[in-house]
Design a protein around this motif. Structure first.
Motif, mmCIF file in Angstrom:
data_model
loop_
_atom_site.group_PDB
_atom_site.id
_atom_site.type_symbol
_atom_site.label_atom_id
_atom_site.label_comp_id
_atom_site.label_asym_id
_atom_site.label_seq_id
_atom_site.Cartn_x
_atom_site.Cartn_y
_atom_site.Cartn_z
ATOM 1 N N LEU A 178 -32.284 -27.335 28.885
ATOM 2 C CA LEU A 178 -31.870 -27.906 27.606
ATOM 3 C C LEU A 178 -33.049 -28.608 26.959
ATOM 4 O O LEU A 178 -33.673 -29.472 27.576
ATOM 5 C CB LEU A 178 -30.721 -28.902 27.822
ATOM 6 C CG LEU A 178 -30.258 -29.698 26.601
ATOM 7 C CD1 LEU A 178 -29.705 -28.771 25.517
ATOM 8 C CD2 LEU A 178 -29.205 -30.737 27.007
ATOM 9 N N THR A 179 -33.339 -28.236 25.708
ATOM 10 C CA THR A 179 -34.399 -28.871 24.931
ATOM 11 C C THR A 179 -33.806 -29.431 23.651
ATOM 12 O O THR A 179 -33.179 -28.700 22.882
ATOM 13 C CB THR A 179 -35.522 -27.871 24.580
ATOM 14 O OG1 THR A 179 -36.066 -27.320 25.784
ATOM 15 C CG2 THR A 179 -36.632 -28.564 23.800
ATOM 16 N N LEU A 180 -34.001 -30.721 23.423
ATOM 17 C CA LEU A 180 -33.542 -31.399 22.206
ATOM 18 C C LEU A 180 -34.773 -31.928 21.485
ATOM 19 O O LEU A 180 -35.413 -32.867 21.945
ATOM 20 C CB LEU A 180 -32.583 -32.536 22.547
ATOM 21 C CG LEU A 180 -31.347 -32.158 23.377
ATOM 22 C CD1 LEU A 180 -30.535 -33.402 23.725
ATOM 23 C CD2 LEU A 180 -30.489 -31.152 22.628
ATOM 24 N N HIS A 181 -35.099 -31.305 20.353
ATOM 25 C CA HIS A 181 -36.306 -31.674 19.610
ATOM 26 C C HIS A 181 -35.908 -32.257 18.259
ATOM 27 O O HIS A 181 -35.175 -31.640 17.494
ATOM 28 C CB HIS A 181 -37.191 -30.440 19.408
ATOM 29 C CG HIS A 181 -38.456 -30.714 18.665
ATOM 30 N ND1 HIS A 181 -39.380 -31.658 19.079
ATOM 31 C CD2 HIS A 181 -38.964 -30.191 17.511
ATOM 32 C CE1 HIS A 181 -40.391 -31.694 18.230
ATOM 33 N NE2 HIS A 181 -40.157 -30.815 17.264
ATOM 34 N N ARG A 182 -36.360 -33.483 17.999
ATOM 35 C CA ARG A 182 -36.075 -34.176 16.739
ATOM 36 C C ARG A 182 -34.574 -34.320 16.502
ATOM 37 O O ARG A 182 -34.106 -34.274 15.371
ATOM 38 C CB ARG A 182 -36.740 -33.458 15.557
ATOM 39 C CG ARG A 182 -38.255 -33.361 15.649
ATOM 40 C CD ARG A 182 -38.882 -32.765 14.388
ATOM 41 N NE ARG A 182 -38.799 -33.708 13.283
ATOM 42 C CZ ARG A 182 -38.120 -33.462 12.175
ATOM 43 N NH1 ARG A 182 -37.442 -32.356 12.028
ATOM 44 N NH2 ARG A 182 -38.087 -34.369 11.210
#
Length: 368
Positions: free
Chosen positions: A162-166
């Motif tokens: 899981l990647t949460l960017h901005r």
């Protein structure tokens, strides 16, 4: 836009030409597993200057209309459904609503969604049992029309990365039993405030990466299998930072380091160390009165605070009792820090059960 299978890829123009010229390939686009809707690439092909707001505002609605129409023709429930989907949705109002079947796909394994603020109407029901990888950019989690729910990942039982960017993660609950890799980043000063998550419950998590201008706070973290950590918490000394943010950042950082203390391989950037002492330039008595002893450790980073009592450092509990390797890293090629005091290294490694064999790695040009 690109259509691709495991061995080749064609752009939009080639796909259309192939479908027209050959009946054999007419329905190929309905079964290709990997779809990448890259509006910037298509804009270049179409001669659109995205730097001009008038062209951007007219191009994006047409592009997203095509994406929706294309996805509406796919059978997302069959064995020929999409497996990898990458969509840029940096459009202005009205927001985009994707086909409901897309978010109930039995075949989708990797989904990457990038949006401008409030560009996508987020469905409230997600059932993607085979999804392994999820990348979200510029989303929030507060249950409104353009946001995910506060606990959105429990319906992804197979989620591994899981990647949460901005993203606005305040209030977010991450509960994912098979999640192994978690990445959170705030690389824009727009998000220059404290982000307080509610819970991270990831019993299989082995890798955690954080980058940001903002303090990450999570009062409850269940990460017993954590192996590797990369932490880059940095501040800028101008607006929109308030005195309250400047005061809280060091304490929030220390608490977070203690919560990820199971890690065996730890990478901390030099700005992560410096953020603790950026705004703590008062007398020793004032510092130790207003902040816990743990904070004092990082005050040794600059020469002007080396005169402080090193016994405070010795009395502070180390956050990493299982650390095997400590890596110090630069954010940029040039950094003003030339030496990391030995007292800082001792603080970070002294509690390790591997203390006799801990490896410490310094970036080029930095002495320890």
């Amino acid at each position: 836009m690109q259509f691709s299978n495991t061995s080749s890829s064609v752009d939009l123009k080639q796909a259309v030409q192939t479908s027209i010229l050959s009946k054999r390939w007419k329905s190929l686009w309905t079964s290709l597993p990997n779809l990448d809707f890259n509006f910037r690439h298509l804009a270049v092909q179409s001669g659109v200057d995205l730097a001009r707001s008038d062209q951007n505002r007219s191009f994006m609605p047409r592009f997203m209309h095509f994406v929706i129409q294309f996805l509406s023709q796919r059978d997302h429930s069959s064995n020929h459904g999409v497996q990898h989907l990458d969509i840029d949705a940096y459009c202005y109002s009205p927001p985009v609503k994707f086909p409901d079947g897309l978010f109930a796909s039995k075949t989708l394994r990797e989904l990457r969604l990038r949006q401008y603020i409030d560009s996508i109407v987020v469905p409230k029901s997600f059932v993607l049992p085979n999804r392994k990888t999820l990348y979200l950019e510029t989303f929030s989690f507060n249950d409104d029309l353009y946001s995910f729910s506060r606990e959105p990942f429990s319906s992804f039982p197979g989620l591994e990365k899981l990647t949460l960017h901005r993203c606005q993660v305040s209030g977010l609950i991450i509960s994912a039993p098979k999640l192994r890799v978690l990445e959170i980043s705030f690389l824009d000063p727009f998000f220059s405030r404290e982000q307080q998550m509610e819970l991270i419950s990831t019993p299989s998590l082995t890798s955690f990466r954080y980058e940001g201008y903002v303090s990450l706070v999570c009062p409850k973290m269940e990460i017993p299998c954590l192996e590797e950590v990369y932490f880059d918490n940095f501040a800028v000394p101008e607006a929109p930072y308030t005195d309250d943010i400047k005061t809280k950042m060091p304490l929030n950082l220390i608490r977070m380091l203690q919560q990820i203390g199971n890690a065996k391989v730890v990478t901390l950037t030099l700005p992560t160390i410096e953020v603790i002492q950026l705004h703590l330039h008062g007398p020793v008595g004032e510092v130790t009165e207003n902040f816990p002893n743990e904070l004092v450790v990082f005050l040794f980073v600059e020469i002007k605070v080396l005169a402080m009592d090193p016994r405070l450092l010795e009395q502070s509990p180390s956050p990493f009792p299982y650390i095997k390797c400590l890596k110090l890293a630069k954010r940029h090629a040039i950094h003003p820090m030339k030496t990391v005091p030995r007292s800082v290294i001792n603080y970070l490694t002294k509690a390790s059960s591997y203390s006799d064999s801990v490896v410490v790695k310094f970036p080029d040009g930095i002495n320890g």
